[in-house]
Enzyme design. Structure first.
Site, PDB file in Angstrom:
ATOM      1  N   HIS A 160      47.851  31.889  42.120  1.00  0.00           N
ATOM      2  CA  HIS A 160      49.301  31.906  42.206  1.00  0.00           C
ATOM      3  C   HIS A 160      49.775  33.341  42.176  1.00  0.00           C
ATOM      4  CE1 HIS A 160      53.494  31.016  41.320  1.00  0.00           C
ATOM      5  NE2 HIS A 160      53.238  29.825  41.814  1.00  0.00           N
TER       6      HIS A 160
ATOM      7  N   HIS B  31      51.812  27.816  50.384  1.00  0.00           N
ATOM      8  CA  HIS B  31      52.951  27.460  49.525  1.00  0.00           C
ATOM      9  C   HIS B  31      52.887  25.946  49.303  1.00  0.00           C
ATOM     10  CE1 HIS B  31      56.755  27.747  47.615  1.00  0.00           C
ATOM     11  NE2 HIS B  31      57.551  28.030  48.633  1.00  0.00           N
TER      12      HIS B  31
ATOM     13  N   ASP C 256      49.585  22.264  42.486  1.00  0.00           N
ATOM     14  CA  ASP C 256      49.107  21.400  43.565  1.00  0.00           C
ATOM     15  C   ASP C 256      47.715  20.847  43.344  1.00  0.00           C
ATOM     16  OD1 ASP C 256      51.352  21.551  45.174  1.00  0.00           O
ATOM     17  OD2 ASP C 256      50.779  23.549  45.850  1.00  0.00           O
TER      18      ASP C 256
HETATM   19  N1  ACO Z   1      40.456  30.926  46.529  1.00  0.00           N
HETATM   20  C1  ACO Z   1      39.657  32.016  46.625  1.00  0.00           C
HETATM   21  N2  ACO Z   1      40.050  33.279  46.444  1.00  0.00           N
HETATM   22  C2  ACO Z   1      41.352  33.471  46.137  1.00  0.00           C
HETATM   23  C3  ACO Z   1      42.246  32.401  46.027  1.00  0.00           C
HETATM   24  C4  ACO Z   1      41.756  31.086  46.220  1.00  0.00           C
HETATM   25  N3  ACO Z   1      42.568  30.032  46.118  1.00  0.00           N
HETATM   26  N4  ACO Z   1      43.469  32.879  45.718  1.00  0.00           N
HETATM   27  C5  ACO Z   1      43.345  34.209  45.646  1.00  0.00           C
HETATM   28  N5  ACO Z   1      42.058  34.578  45.899  1.00  0.00           N
HETATM   29  C6  ACO Z   1      41.496  35.929  45.853  1.00  0.00           C
HETATM   30  C7  ACO Z   1      41.942  36.755  47.052  1.00  0.00           C
HETATM   31  O1  ACO Z   1      41.044  36.608  48.130  1.00  0.00           O
HETATM   32  C8  ACO Z   1      41.952  38.129  46.457  1.00  0.00           C
HETATM   33  O2  ACO Z   1      40.612  38.569  46.358  1.00  0.00           O
HETATM   34  P1  ACO Z   1      40.251  40.132  46.573  1.00  0.00           P
HETATM   35  O3  ACO Z   1      40.984  40.861  45.462  1.00  0.00           O
HETATM   36  O4  ACO Z   1      38.779  40.192  46.460  1.00  0.00           O
HETATM   37  O5  ACO Z   1      40.765  40.501  47.935  1.00  0.00           O
HETATM   38  C9  ACO Z   1      42.433  37.926  45.035  1.00  0.00           C
HETATM   39  O6  ACO Z   1      42.058  36.566  44.709  1.00  0.00           O
HETATM   40  C10 ACO Z   1      43.936  38.074  44.853  1.00  0.00           C
HETATM   41  O7  ACO Z   1      44.587  37.151  45.671  1.00  0.00           O
HETATM   42  P2  ACO Z   1      45.863  37.459  46.556  1.00  0.00           P
HETATM   43  O8  ACO Z   1      45.732  36.766  47.881  1.00  0.00           O
HETATM   44  O9  ACO Z   1      46.166  38.918  46.579  1.00  0.00           O
HETATM   45  O10 ACO Z   1      46.974  36.765  45.691  1.00  0.00           O
HETATM   46  P3  ACO Z   1      48.420  36.406  46.184  1.00  0.00           P
HETATM   47  O11 ACO Z   1      49.284  36.484  45.003  1.00  0.00           O
HETATM   48  O12 ACO Z   1      48.828  37.222  47.376  1.00  0.00           O
HETATM   49  O13 ACO Z   1      48.254  34.890  46.690  1.00  0.00           O
HETATM   50  C11 ACO Z   1      48.220  32.532  46.735  1.00  0.00           C
HETATM   51  C12 ACO Z   1      48.610  33.788  45.944  1.00  0.00           C
HETATM   52  C13 ACO Z   1      48.808  32.613  48.190  1.00  0.00           C
HETATM   53  C14 ACO Z   1      48.848  31.310  46.064  1.00  0.00           C
HETATM   54  C15 ACO Z   1      46.683  32.419  46.789  1.00  0.00           C
HETATM   55  O14 ACO Z   1      46.170  32.358  45.472  1.00  0.00           O
HETATM   56  C16 ACO Z   1      46.205  31.207  47.591  1.00  0.00           C
HETATM   57  O15 ACO Z   1      46.162  31.279  48.824  1.00  0.00           O
HETATM   58  N6  ACO Z   1      45.859  30.071  46.908  1.00  0.00           N
HETATM   59  C17 ACO Z   1      45.419  28.878  47.580  1.00  0.00           C
HETATM   60  C18 ACO Z   1      46.613  28.136  48.182  1.00  0.00           C
HETATM   61  C19 ACO Z   1      47.445  27.453  47.129  1.00  0.00           C
HETATM   62  O16 ACO Z   1      46.948  26.732  46.276  1.00  0.00           O
HETATM   63  N7  ACO Z   1      48.777  27.646  47.245  1.00  0.00           N
HETATM   64  C20 ACO Z   1      49.744  27.031  46.348  1.00  0.00           C
HETATM   65  C21 ACO Z   1      50.417  28.066  45.522  1.00  0.00           C
HETATM   66  S1  ACO Z   1      51.462  27.278  44.360  1.00  0.00           S
HETATM   67  C22 ACO Z   1      52.758  26.825  45.237  1.00  0.00           C
HETATM   68  O17 ACO Z   1      53.223  27.381  46.174  1.00  0.00           O
HETATM   69  C23 ACO Z   1      53.371  25.600  44.821  1.00  0.00           C
END
Ligand code: ACO
Length: 426
Positions: A305, A264, A362
């Site tokens: 996201h 987050h 971010d």
């Molecule tokens: N890098 C690599 N792979 C990713 C990333 C990433 N940043 N984000 C998602 N994925 C992949 C997952 O591994 C998943 O792959 P799969 O289908 O092969 O298993 C797929 O994309 C879907 O991702 P989920 O985790 O199901 O998406 P979710 O909506 O649950 O998560 C989140 C969203 C937590 C923001 C995620 O994208 C992440 O961890 N990003 C990096 C951290 C980040 O930048 N957070 C800030 C968010 S914005 C904010 O809060 C202000």
């Protein structure tokens, strides 16, 4: 109510579920009736659950749209001020001149914190993470205002909102000052919100800090871009804590705790750590390979996201602000080049394209914060400061309408009832 109904068939039971339409966005199915039929609904992570009705912020993740009270974030970020956006989020309309002056002057009136509060800082180690300190100190505000606060009284709620917005920059700057062992700097009434924050961060009793208007504007824009984001994890936490009628300062402390995680608000800090780890554009491709490798837990921080499956509109403004700040300061930061290369490769790569992973707010904010001189471990504190009006607006909205204590249910898969076995018999 839209007049439409969804029909759910469970065995030989047919259940009619009402469908509600919002002003825009997907319709929602009211599933309360399933409880009366002996069922719960199952939606871990609230992927498909609308937990409340709200009039504050609308997001269309597929189109990359973010509206606060109907106004697009791009317009607010480039034409408004953070204080005005705070007013908008809290009151629902843009202020006229007199309303704005009155609001700004109330904020100025509340920027100081009780002198006693400094002793809370002194209880922390100097190297404590500032988010840990923020949770503690903001939670401690509830000890100062608990007895004089009736959350059913709209005027008491209004003053609490003003207090929080006014004191957050002071509290955040005090976190920094404590961590570097410098004296706390008091707020100045003649400065605007963001200039005041920068001065409290960087002035010392030996040398005042002349605020660079380019940096003050960038700071203000960063606050605007973080001001609200509907029912995200920290805001939902604030609503959940608030649903028990808890003290609002304690609820905001709960929101700060939820924001801290790297999934987050902690992502802005994680992005710069990631860029530092990658080190040079030559290592970008090998880093991206690691991100795509499912046996490696490395993520591309600042990408992806829960809601945006297209460009995060905040990231676009953030990138533009990043360019403006670096060129105004004449900074040539290799981190920017690295970030751009990373973005370019990821946006073309099928792994990211097929999963609809785009830069989020971010991805570029850390580079701007670094240029302003904000230390890395304070990045998430900046996010918390910016998000405060959103948290309060949601808390206010909930408290001023009928609500129930938030109490999710579960799919229980543990042991069924069994008899206790005495220690000697195990
Ligand atoms: N890098 C690599 N792979 C990713 C990333 C990433 N940043 N984000 C998602 N994925 C992949 C997952 O591994 C998943 O792959 P799969 O289908 O092969 O298993 C797929 O994309 C879907 O991702 P989920 O985790 O199901 O998406 P979710 O909506 O649950 O998560 C989140 C969203 C937590 C923001 C995620 O994208 C992440 O961890 N990003 C990096 C951290 C980040 O930048 N957070 C800030 C968010 S914005 C904010 O809060 C202000």
């Amino acid at each position: 109510m839209s007049g439409k109904k969804a029909q759910l068939t469970i065995g030989d039971q047919n259940i009619d579920l009402p469908i509600y339409s919002g002003s825009v966005g997907p319709d929602v199915i009211d599933v309360k009736e399933v409880l009366a039929r002996g069922y719960f609904t199952y939606d871990p992570g609230f992927m498909a659950t609308a937990a409340c009705e709200s009039k504050i912020t609308f997001i269309d993740g597929d189109q990359g749209i973010l509206l606060h009270r109907g106004y697009p974030i791009e317009q607010l970020a480039t034409q408004s001020t953070y204080e005005e956006v705070c007013y908008l989020l809290l009151n629902g309309e843009l202020p006229d001149k007199a309303q704005m002056e009155n609001f700004s002057s109330s904020i100025r009136h509340h920027t100081m914190v009780n002198e006693q509060l400094q002793f809370f800082y002194r209880g922390f180690r100097r190297d404590a993470h500032p988010m840990a300190v923020m949770c503690g100190v903001v939670g401690a505000l509830s000890a100062f205002y608990h007895d004089s606060l009736d959350i059913r009284n709209p005027e008491h709620r209004r003053v609490s909102a003003i207090r929080l917005i006014a004191k957050m920059p002071t509290i955040a700057a005090m976190c920094y000052k404590y961590s570097v062992g410098q004296p706390f700097v008091y707020p100045r009434d003649e400065l605007d919100y963001s200039s005041n924050f920068l001065r409290m961060m960087f002035a010392t009793p030996c040398a005042d800090y002349e605020v660079n208007p380019v940096l003050a504007k960038a700071m203000d824009r960063i606050f605007i871009l973080h001001a609200d984001h509907e029912q995200n994890a920290s805001t939902s936490t604030v609503r959940m804590a608030g649903s028990t009628d808890a003290n609002p300062f304690a609820c905001i402390a709960a929101g700060i705790a939820a924001l801290w995680g790297p999934s987050h608000g902690g992502a802005n800090e994680a992005v710069l750590r990631m860029l530092a780890e990658i080190g040079s554009v030559d290592h970008v491709e090998s880093f991206v390979r690691r991100v795509k490798d499912k046996s490696d837990s490395t993520k591309l921080m600042g990408f992806g996201h829960r809601v945006y499956k297209n460009f995060d509109p905040r990231a676009k403004v953030m990138k533009q602000t990043c360019d403006e700040v670096l060129s105004a300061l004449g900074i040539d930061d290799p981190m920017l080049e690295l970030a751009m290369k990373l973005e370019e490769i990821a946006l073309k790569d099928d792994y990211f394209v097929s999963r609809k992973l785009y830069p989020n707010v971010d991805f570029y904010s850390g580079i701007i914060l670094k240029a302003i001189g904000i230390p890395l471990n304070l990045f998430t504190v900046i996010f918390a400061l910016g998000r405060t009006p959103g948290w309060i607006a949601h808390w206010q909205e909930m408290i001023s309408n009928p609500y129930k204590i938030a109490r999710p249910r579960q799919l229980y898969t543990g042991n069924t009832q069994r008899d206790y076995v005495a220690p000697s018999a195990r």
